[in-house]
Structure formats: structure tokens, C-alpha cells
Design a protein around this motif. Structure first.
Motif, PDB file in Angstrom:
ATOM      1  N   SER A  89      27.969  64.198  79.511  1.00 38.84           N
ATOM      2  CA  SER A  89      27.568  65.463  78.913  1.00 38.84           C
ATOM      3  C   SER A  89      28.190  65.587  77.539  1.00 38.84           C
ATOM      4  N   ALA A  90      27.666  66.492  76.776  1.00 33.81           N
ATOM      5  CA  ALA A  90      28.199  66.738  75.440  1.00 33.81           C
ATOM      6  C   ALA A  90      29.638  67.235  75.511  1.00 33.81           C
ATOM      7  N   THR A  91      29.999  67.931  76.581  1.00 34.06           N
ATOM      8  CA  THR A  91      31.369  68.417  76.723  1.00 34.06           C
ATOM      9  C   THR A  91      32.355  67.249  76.685  1.00 34.06           C
ATOM     10  N   MET A  92      32.059  66.215  77.440  1.00 32.31           N
ATOM     11  CA  MET A  92      32.935  65.048  77.502  1.00 32.31           C
ATOM     12  C   MET A  92      32.898  64.269  76.193  1.00 32.31           C
ATOM     13  N   THR A  93      31.707  63.972  75.690  1.00 30.96           N
ATOM     14  CA  THR A  93      31.625  63.167  74.465  1.00 30.96           C
ATOM     15  C   THR A  93      32.227  63.915  73.276  1.00 30.96           C
ATOM     16  N   ASP A  94      32.057  65.218  73.218  1.00 34.79           N
ATOM     17  CA  ASP A  94      32.658  66.000  72.124  1.00 34.79           C
ATOM     18  C   ASP A  94      34.177  65.945  72.191  1.00 34.79           C
ATOM     19  N   TRP A  95      34.745  66.088  73.401  1.00 34.23           N
ATOM     20  CA  TRP A  95      36.205  66.055  73.548  1.00 34.23           C
ATOM     21  C   TRP A  95      36.734  64.683  73.142  1.00 34.23           C
ATOM     22  N   LEU A  96      36.110  63.635  73.665  1.00 35.81           N
ATOM     23  CA  LEU A  96      36.568  62.279  73.365  1.00 35.81           C
ATOM     24  C   LEU A  96      36.440  61.969  71.872  1.00 35.81           C
ATOM     25  N   SER A  97      35.323  62.358  71.274  1.00 33.85           N
ATOM     26  CA  SER A  97      35.111  62.105  69.840  1.00 33.85           C
ATOM     27  C   SER A  97      36.118  62.851  68.984  1.00 33.85           C
ATOM     28  N   SER A  98      36.359  64.118  69.299  1.00 34.52           N
ATOM     29  CA  SER A  98      37.258  64.921  68.483  1.00 34.52           C
ATOM     30  C   SER A  98      38.709  64.453  68.581  1.00 34.52           C
ATOM     31  N   ASN A  99      39.037  63.701  69.624  1.00 34.24           N
ATOM     32  CA  ASN A  99      40.399  63.190  69.792  1.00 34.24           C
ATOM     33  C   ASN A  99      40.496  61.681  69.571  1.00 34.24           C
ATOM     34  N   ASN A 100      39.440  61.090  69.014  1.00 36.05           N
ATOM     35  CA  ASN A 100      39.428  59.646  68.733  1.00 36.05           C
ATOM     36  C   ASN A 100      39.827  58.824  69.957  1.00 36.05           C
ATOM     37  N   ASP A 101      39.253  59.179  71.091  1.00 37.98           N
ATOM     38  CA  ASP A 101      39.597  58.529  72.355  1.00 37.98           C
ATOM     39  C   ASP A 101      38.608  57.394  72.633  1.00 37.98           C
ATOM     40  N   PRO A 102      39.089  56.152  72.732  1.00 36.80           N
ATOM     41  CA  PRO A 102      38.180  55.021  72.932  1.00 36.80           C
ATOM     42  C   PRO A 102      37.522  54.972  74.311  1.00 36.80           C
ATOM     43  N   ARG A 103      37.962  55.811  75.230  1.00 39.42           N
ATOM     44  CA  ARG A 103      37.307  55.825  76.547  1.00 39.42           C
ATOM     45  C   ARG A 103      35.850  56.249  76.436  1.00 39.42           C
ATOM     46  N   ILE A 104      35.478  56.823  75.294  1.00 37.49           N
ATOM     47  CA  ILE A 104      34.088  57.219  75.094  1.00 37.49           C
ATOM     48  C   ILE A 104      33.157  56.021  75.253  1.00 37.49           C
ATOM     49  N   ASP A 105      33.644  54.823  74.897  1.00 40.02           N
ATOM     50  CA  ASP A 105      32.818  53.618  75.007  1.00 40.02           C
ATOM     51  C   ASP A 105      32.643  53.156  76.445  1.00 40.02           C
ATOM     52  N   ALA A 106      33.531  53.571  77.347  1.00 39.17           N
ATOM     53  CA  ALA A 106      33.429  53.202  78.754  1.00 39.17           C
ATOM     54  C   ALA A 106      32.800  54.306  79.595  1.00 39.17           C
ATOM     55  N   PHE A 107      33.010  55.553  79.182  1.00 31.09           N
ATOM     56  CA  PHE A 107      32.530  56.688  79.976  1.00 31.09           C
ATOM     57  C   PHE A 107      31.023  56.884  79.887  1.00 31.09           C
ATOM     58  N   GLY A 108      30.405  56.391  78.833  1.00 32.66           N
ATOM     59  CA  GLY A 108      28.971  56.581  78.672  1.00 32.66           C
ATOM     60  C   GLY A 108      28.340  55.429  77.933  1.00 32.66           C
ATOM     61  N   SER A 109      27.023  55.416  77.924  1.00 33.01           N
ATOM     62  CA  SER A 109      26.300  54.329  77.277  1.00 33.01           C
ATOM     63  C   SER A 109      26.196  54.528  75.768  1.00 33.01           C
ATOM     64  N   SER A 110      26.559  55.709  75.265  1.00 32.02           N
ATOM     65  CA  SER A 110      26.611  55.973  73.826  1.00 32.02           C
ATOM     66  C   SER A 110      27.529  57.169  73.611  1.00 32.02           C
ATOM     67  N   ASN A 111      27.700  57.582  72.367  1.00 26.71           N
ATOM     68  CA  ASN A 111      28.534  58.753  72.093  1.00 26.71           C
ATOM     69  C   ASN A 111      27.712  60.004  71.827  1.00 26.71           C
ATOM     70  N   VAL A 112      26.427  59.963  72.157  1.00 23.13           N
ATOM     71  CA  VAL A 112      25.553  61.121  72.005  1.00 23.13           C
ATOM     72  C   VAL A 112      25.498  61.848  73.345  1.00 23.13           C
ATOM     73  N   GLY A 113      26.245  62.927  73.447  1.00 25.74           N
ATOM     74  CA  GLY A 113      26.304  63.672  74.699  1.00 25.74           C
ATOM     75  C   GLY A 113      25.081  64.556  74.888  1.00 25.74           C
ATOM     76  N   PHE A 114      24.633  64.651  76.117  1.00 30.70           N
ATOM     77  CA  PHE A 114      23.496  65.499  76.472  1.00 30.70           C
ATOM     78  C   PHE A 114      24.027  66.898  76.778  1.00 30.70           C
ATOM     79  N   ALA A 115      23.552  67.859  76.030  1.00 28.72           N
ATOM     80  CA  ALA A 115      24.004  69.243  76.242  1.00 28.72           C
ATOM     81  C   ALA A 115      23.585  69.718  77.631  1.00 28.72           C
ATOM     82  N   TYR A 116      24.455  70.470  78.283  1.00 27.93           N
ATOM     83  CA  TYR A 116      24.135  70.964  79.616  1.00 27.93           C
ATOM     84  C   TYR A 116      23.575  72.382  79.516  1.00 27.93           C
TER      85      TYR A 116
END
Length: 171
Positions: free
Chosen positions: A1-28
């Protein structure tokens, strides 16, 4: 979701590459028409877990070392144990990164030095946020920890009345 990708992106967290197939979060919370429009406009929206993390032989974790260390860090921060919460917190994040295959010593040191991650201020909030991340992709555990702690700060879906539910009804 966008909640997760936004948090990971804003904190420069590399887990974004493992948690999803891209860094474009789908808004809920979108209406069906808005969701279809979003998916058609953003064809590379993130599916749950990166493709290499969702194979037939991918590991399934029930409880992890990083989750245990974060629970111990919270207990230590609350004064319930004599352990060092800073060390437990740092070791937990490192273990989580290693579990997801994104650990790099230089990136880790940079990440840990960020004011939004360092335990210098608001330690219980930061431990709760890392616990929320450590539970991914187990949404029920993440939701339960959010209900218990109030962290991370979440925003109700558009059109929601009464906020995010704090209880799950039982049948």
C-alpha cells in the motif's frame, strides 16, 4: 500500500525493494473507479513482496529474531529489564535487513543515523514503527501492534467516518 511505500521512501529504507515489486504504492480506500484509474495510470504499482520473495520455496516466518529483539528493546525502554534498548533496537533492524536480503553496512549506518530512526528522541515511537515493519507482510500483527501503540501515525482512508477501527468484531 501507499502507506508502507511512503514510510519506507521517506526514511530511505531499502526494505522497500523486498516488501513490494516497485516503490509505487497503491492508495487504499479508493472507490472502484478510482482504483481502476490508478492501476491503469500506474501499471508498475507495487504488488505484495518483490518477485524473488514470493516464490513457491520462499520462507514463511512465524516469529523472527528481529521481532523478539524489538519486543525486548521496548521492555528495556520501559524499564522492565536491564538490557540496553539502543543495542537491541540496532541489532533488530540489522537482523530484519538481513532477513530481507537488503543489508549493507554503509547504508545501515546511514539509516541508523537519521533523526527519524535514531532512538535519541521518541524511542517508544521508533521501536513501535520498526516493529510494525518487522511484522510485514503479516498485516494482522502489524495492525495489532498499531492498535496497542498508536504508531506509526496512520490516516483513515478517504470517505471513512469514525477513523480507523480499533477493534475487530468477533463472530
Amino acid at each position: 500500500s501507499a502507506t508502507m511505500t511512503d514510510w519506507l521512501s521517506s526514511n530511505n529504507d531499502p526494505r522497500i525493494d523486498a516488501f513490494g515489486s516497485s516503490n509505487v504504492g497503491f492508495a487504499y480506500g479508493l472507490t472502484r473507479n478510482d482504483a481502476v484509474a490508478f492501476a491503469n495510470t500506474n501499471v508498475n504499482w507495487a504488488r505484495v513482496l518483490a518477485p524473488d520473495q514470493r516464490t513457491e520455496t520462499s520462507s514463511m516466518y512465524l516469529i523472527t529474531a528481529d521481532q523478539v529483539m524489538l519486543a525486548r528493546a521496548e521492555a528495556a525502554e520501559l524499564g522492565w529489564t536491564s538490557e540496553d534498548p539502543v543495542t537491541l533496537y540496532a541489532n533488530a533492524i540489522q537482523a530484519c535487513w538481513q532477513r530481507w536480503g537488503v543489508y549493507d553496512a554503509t547504508a545501515y549506518a546511514t539509516y541508523m543515523a537519521q533523526p527519524s530512526i535514531s532512538l535519541v528522541t521518541n524511542p517508544l515511537q521508533k521501536i513501535a514503527e520498526q516493529t510494525w515493519l518487522a511484522f510485514y507482510p503479516n498485516g494482522v500483527q502489524g495492525y495489532s501492534n498499531w492498535r496497542r501503540t498508536g504508531y506509526p501515525t496512520l490516516t483513515p482512508a478517504p470517505g471513512t467516518t469514525g477513523g480507523i477501527p480499533r477493534r475487530i468484531p468477533y463472530g
